[in-house]
Design a protein around this motif. Structure first.
Motif, PDB file in Angstrom:
ATOM      1  N   MET A 108       0.854  -1.162   0.000  1.00 29.00           N
ATOM      2  CA  MET A 108       0.000   0.000   0.000  1.00 29.00           C
ATOM      3  C   MET A 108       0.904   1.231   0.000  1.00 29.00           C
ATOM      4  O   MET A 108       1.896   1.272   0.713  1.00 29.00           O
ATOM      5  CB  MET A 108      -0.909  -0.025   1.228  1.00 29.00           C
ATOM      6  CG  MET A 108      -1.923   1.049   1.186  1.00 29.00           C
ATOM      7  SD  MET A 108      -3.343   0.922   2.297  1.00 29.00           S
ATOM      8  CE  MET A 108      -3.101  -0.488   3.275  1.00 29.00           C
ATOM      9  N   ASP A 109       0.527   2.227  -0.804  1.00 26.21           N
ATOM     10  CA  ASP A 109       1.316   3.449  -0.866  1.00 26.21           C
ATOM     11  C   ASP A 109       0.427   4.657  -0.567  1.00 26.21           C
ATOM     12  O   ASP A 109      -0.733   4.515  -0.178  1.00 26.21           O
ATOM     13  CB  ASP A 109       2.007   3.581  -2.221  1.00 26.21           C
ATOM     14  CG  ASP A 109       1.030   3.710  -3.390  1.00 26.21           C
ATOM     15  OD1 ASP A 109      -0.186   3.900  -3.155  1.00 26.21           O
ATOM     16  OD2 ASP A 109       1.478   3.630  -4.547  1.00 26.21           O
ATOM     17  N   LYS A 110       0.997   5.854  -0.747  1.00 23.75           N
ATOM     18  CA  LYS A 110       0.272   7.086  -0.415  1.00 23.75           C
ATOM     19  C   LYS A 110      -1.000   7.252  -1.244  1.00 23.75           C
ATOM     20  O   LYS A 110      -2.013   7.733  -0.728  1.00 23.75           O
ATOM     21  CB  LYS A 110       1.185   8.298  -0.597  1.00 23.75           C
ATOM     22  CG  LYS A 110       2.268   8.383   0.442  1.00 23.75           C
ATOM     23  CD  LYS A 110       3.134   9.605   0.229  1.00 23.75           C
ATOM     24  CE  LYS A 110       4.217   9.678   1.299  1.00 23.75           C
ATOM     25  NZ  LYS A 110       5.047  10.874   1.134  1.00 23.75           N
ATOM     26  N   LYS A 111      -0.983   6.845  -2.510  1.00 27.97           N
ATOM     27  CA  LYS A 111      -2.196   6.945  -3.338  1.00 27.97           C
ATOM     28  C   LYS A 111      -3.303   6.058  -2.793  1.00 27.97           C
ATOM     29  O   LYS A 111      -4.459   6.463  -2.723  1.00 27.97           O
ATOM     30  CB  LYS A 111      -1.898   6.579  -4.794  1.00 27.97           C
ATOM     31  CG  LYS A 111      -1.212   7.675  -5.567  1.00 27.97           C
ATOM     32  CD  LYS A 111      -1.038   7.291  -7.016  1.00 27.97           C
ATOM     33  CE  LYS A 111      -0.281   8.382  -7.747  1.00 27.97           C
ATOM     34  NZ  LYS A 111      -0.002   8.031  -9.131  1.00 27.97           N
ATOM     35  N   ASP A 112      -2.930   4.824  -2.426  1.00 27.94           N
ATOM     36  CA  ASP A 112      -3.928   3.917  -1.854  1.00 27.94           C
ATOM     37  C   ASP A 112      -4.532   4.505  -0.584  1.00 27.94           C
ATOM     38  O   ASP A 112      -5.751   4.445  -0.382  1.00 27.94           O
ATOM     39  CB  ASP A 112      -3.298   2.553  -1.534  1.00 27.94           C
ATOM     40  CG  ASP A 112      -2.907   1.768  -2.771  1.00 27.94           C
ATOM     41  OD1 ASP A 112      -3.559   1.926  -3.812  1.00 27.94           O
ATOM     42  OD2 ASP A 112      -1.938   0.986  -2.677  1.00 27.94           O
ATOM     43  N   ILE A 113      -3.693   5.083   0.237  1.00 29.64           N
ATOM     44  CA  ILE A 113      -4.183   5.668   1.492  1.00 29.64           C
ATOM     45  C   ILE A 113      -5.091   6.859   1.199  1.00 29.64           C
ATOM     46  O   ILE A 113      -6.142   7.008   1.833  1.00 29.64           O
ATOM     47  CB  ILE A 113      -3.004   6.052   2.409  1.00 29.64           C
ATOM     48  CG1 ILE A 113      -2.289   4.773   2.871  1.00 29.64           C
ATOM     49  CG2 ILE A 113      -3.478   6.879   3.604  1.00 29.64           C
ATOM     50  CD1 ILE A 113      -0.976   4.994   3.569  1.00 29.64           C
ATOM     51  N   ARG A 114      -4.737   7.692   0.217  1.00 27.56           N
ATOM     52  CA  ARG A 114      -5.618   8.819  -0.157  1.00 27.56           C
ATOM     53  C   ARG A 114      -6.966   8.307  -0.651  1.00 27.56           C
ATOM     54  O   ARG A 114      -8.014   8.872  -0.328  1.00 27.56           O
ATOM     55  CB  ARG A 114      -4.941   9.693  -1.216  1.00 27.56           C
ATOM     56  CG  ARG A 114      -3.870  10.564  -0.599  1.00 27.56           C
ATOM     57  CD  ARG A 114      -3.106  11.485  -1.526  1.00 27.56           C
ATOM     58  NE  ARG A 114      -3.738  11.929  -2.728  1.00 27.56           N
ATOM     59  CZ  ARG A 114      -3.097  12.024  -3.897  1.00 27.56           C
ATOM     60  NH1 ARG A 114      -1.834  11.684  -4.009  1.00 27.56           N
ATOM     61  NH2 ARG A 114      -3.733  12.475  -4.962  1.00 27.56           N
ATOM     62  N   ILE A 115      -6.942   7.232  -1.431  1.00 27.67           N
ATOM     63  CA  ILE A 115      -8.192   6.641  -1.927  1.00 27.67           C
ATOM     64  C   ILE A 115      -9.029   6.111  -0.770  1.00 27.67           C
ATOM     65  O   ILE A 115     -10.236   6.365  -0.689  1.00 27.67           O
ATOM     66  CB  ILE A 115      -7.899   5.544  -2.977  1.00 27.67           C
ATOM     67  CG1 ILE A 115      -7.377   6.193  -4.261  1.00 27.67           C
ATOM     68  CG2 ILE A 115      -9.137   4.685  -3.247  1.00 27.67           C
ATOM     69  CD1 ILE A 115      -6.801   5.217  -5.272  1.00 27.67           C
ATOM     70  N   LEU A 116      -8.404   5.387   0.165  1.00 29.90           N
ATOM     71  CA  LEU A 116      -9.130   4.849   1.315  1.00 29.90           C
ATOM     72  C   LEU A 116      -9.712   5.963   2.179  1.00 29.90           C
ATOM     73  O   LEU A 116     -10.840   5.870   2.667  1.00 29.90           O
ATOM     74  CB  LEU A 116      -8.217   3.946   2.143  1.00 29.90           C
ATOM     75  CG  LEU A 116      -7.812   2.632   1.468  1.00 29.90           C
ATOM     76  CD1 LEU A 116      -6.785   1.898   2.320  1.00 29.90           C
ATOM     77  CD2 LEU A 116      -9.005   1.753   1.171  1.00 29.90           C
ATOM     78  N   LYS A 117      -8.942   7.046   2.373  1.00 31.73           N
ATOM     79  CA  LYS A 117      -9.455   8.189   3.149  1.00 31.73           C
ATOM     80  C   LYS A 117     -10.650   8.825   2.445  1.00 31.73           C
ATOM     81  O   LYS A 117     -11.616   9.224   3.087  1.00 31.73           O
ATOM     82  CB  LYS A 117      -8.352   9.232   3.368  1.00 31.73           C
ATOM     83  CG  LYS A 117      -7.274   8.850   4.355  1.00 31.73           C
ATOM     84  CD  LYS A 117      -7.746   8.906   5.783  1.00 31.73           C
ATOM     85  CE  LYS A 117      -7.912  10.349   6.237  1.00 31.73           C
ATOM     86  NZ  LYS A 117      -8.457  10.454   7.585  1.00 31.73           N
ATOM     87  N   ALA A 118     -10.609   8.925   1.121  1.00 35.07           N
ATOM     88  CA  ALA A 118     -11.730   9.491   0.369  1.00 35.07           C
ATOM     89  C   ALA A 118     -12.971   8.610   0.503  1.00 35.07           C
ATOM     90  O   ALA A 118     -14.083   9.111   0.707  1.00 35.07           O
ATOM     91  CB  ALA A 118     -11.356   9.666  -1.102  1.00 35.07           C
ATOM     92  N   ILE A 119     -12.774   7.303   0.403  1.00 32.03           N
ATOM     93  CA  ILE A 119     -13.891   6.368   0.551  1.00 32.03           C
ATOM     94  C   ILE A 119     -14.510   6.511   1.934  1.00 32.03           C
ATOM     95  O   ILE A 119     -15.729   6.639   2.079  1.00 32.03           O
ATOM     96  CB  ILE A 119     -13.419   4.914   0.317  1.00 32.03           C
ATOM     97  CG1 ILE A 119     -13.063   4.708  -1.151  1.00 32.03           C
ATOM     98  CG2 ILE A 119     -14.480   3.916   0.775  1.00 32.03           C
ATOM     99  CD1 ILE A 119     -12.318   3.414  -1.426  1.00 32.03           C
ATOM    100  N   ALA A 120     -13.670   6.493   2.963  1.00 35.25           N
ATOM    101  CA  ALA A 120     -14.163   6.565   4.340  1.00 35.25           C
ATOM    102  C   ALA A 120     -14.747   7.932   4.658  1.00 35.25           C
ATOM    103  O   ALA A 120     -15.781   8.033   5.312  1.00 35.25           O
ATOM    104  CB  ALA A 120     -13.032   6.234   5.313  1.00 35.25           C
ATOM    105  N   GLY A 121     -14.101   8.980   4.203  1.00 41.25           N
ATOM    106  CA  GLY A 121     -14.538  10.334   4.542  1.00 41.25           C
ATOM    107  C   GLY A 121     -15.812  10.765   3.853  1.00 41.25           C
ATOM    108  O   GLY A 121     -16.625  11.482   4.412  1.00 41.25           O
ATOM    109  N   GLU A 122     -15.986  10.314   2.613  1.00 42.19           N
ATOM    110  CA  GLU A 122     -17.151  10.734   1.839  1.00 42.19           C
ATOM    111  C   GLU A 122     -18.200   9.642   1.686  1.00 42.19           C
ATOM    112  O   GLU A 122     -19.264   9.880   1.132  1.00 42.19           O
ATOM    113  CB  GLU A 122     -16.703  11.199   0.442  1.00 42.19           C
ATOM    114  CG  GLU A 122     -15.807  12.418   0.466  1.00 42.19           C
ATOM    115  CD  GLU A 122     -16.500  13.653   1.001  1.00 42.19           C
ATOM    116  OE1 GLU A 122     -17.699  13.865   0.697  1.00 42.19           O
ATOM    117  OE2 GLU A 122     -15.843  14.418   1.728  1.00 42.19           O
ATOM    118  N   GLY A 123     -17.870   8.430   2.145  1.00 38.71           N
ATOM    119  CA  GLY A 123     -18.816   7.326   2.023  1.00 38.71           C
ATOM    120  C   GLY A 123     -19.148   7.013   0.578  1.00 38.71           C
ATOM    121  O   GLY A 123     -20.295   6.762   0.243  1.00 38.71           O
TER     122      GLY A 123
END
Length: 162
Positions: free
Chosen positions: A1-16
């Motif tokens: 997992m890299d920074k892009k994956d983490i940004r994607i996961l944060k977007a999924i979690a933050g915006e549902g």
């Protein structure tokens, strides 16, 4: 997992959201990359399904801490202390409860050192008298949708208008 994956996961979690268009808007990562990364995250087991439920152990946020928090009673303390608890990094759920325990707090962290940090954060709140915390050894059940815990007929009997 890299920074892009983490940004994607944060977007999924933050915006549902599971929309690649929306994830692109939030992260600035090209839509084709988002599609590819979502596919990879599913294949790796990080995303469990199309609802984008995340397997915290696959991400590395695999220590669950359950804490009982005892606070000094006072007018509106449940709101004041509750807001202070919810603001602590790593805290996912805060429940004001009846009985001997004032609050039950659930936190998910990445390493044991974070546990100590969270406990220190709890104890730095002036109204908190003491805490009692436990690590989860293994998860027996973690239902995202509690409605799944009831039979259809039970739901009809208790919720449907007659």
């Amino acid at each position: 997992m890299d920074k892009k994956d983490i940004r994607i996961l944060k977007a999924i979690a933050g915006e549902g959201t599971n929309s690649p268009d929306k994830i692109q808007d939030i992260t600035g990562i090209p839509k084709s990359t988002v599609h590819y990364r979502l596919k990879q995250l599913r294949e790796e087991g990080v995303l469990k399904n199309d609802l984008m439920e995340m397997d915290l152990s696959e991400i590395g946020v695999d220590i669950t801490l359950i804490s009982e928090v005892y606070a000094e009673f006072g007018e509106g303390y449940h709101t004041t202390v509750g807001e202070k608890l919810e603001a602590i990094e790593g805290v996912n759920q805060v429940y004001f409860t009846m009985g001997d325990t004032d609050f039950v707090v659930i936190a998910n962290v990445t390493k044991r050192a974070m546990v100590e940090s969270i406990i220190e954060d709890y104890e730095s709140i002036a109204e908190i008298e003491r805490t009692s915390s436990k690590f989860v050894i293994s998860t027996v059940k973690d239902e995202t949708y509690p409605i799944n815990d009831f039979e259809y007929e039970t739901l009809v009997d208790t919720l449907a208008e007659k």
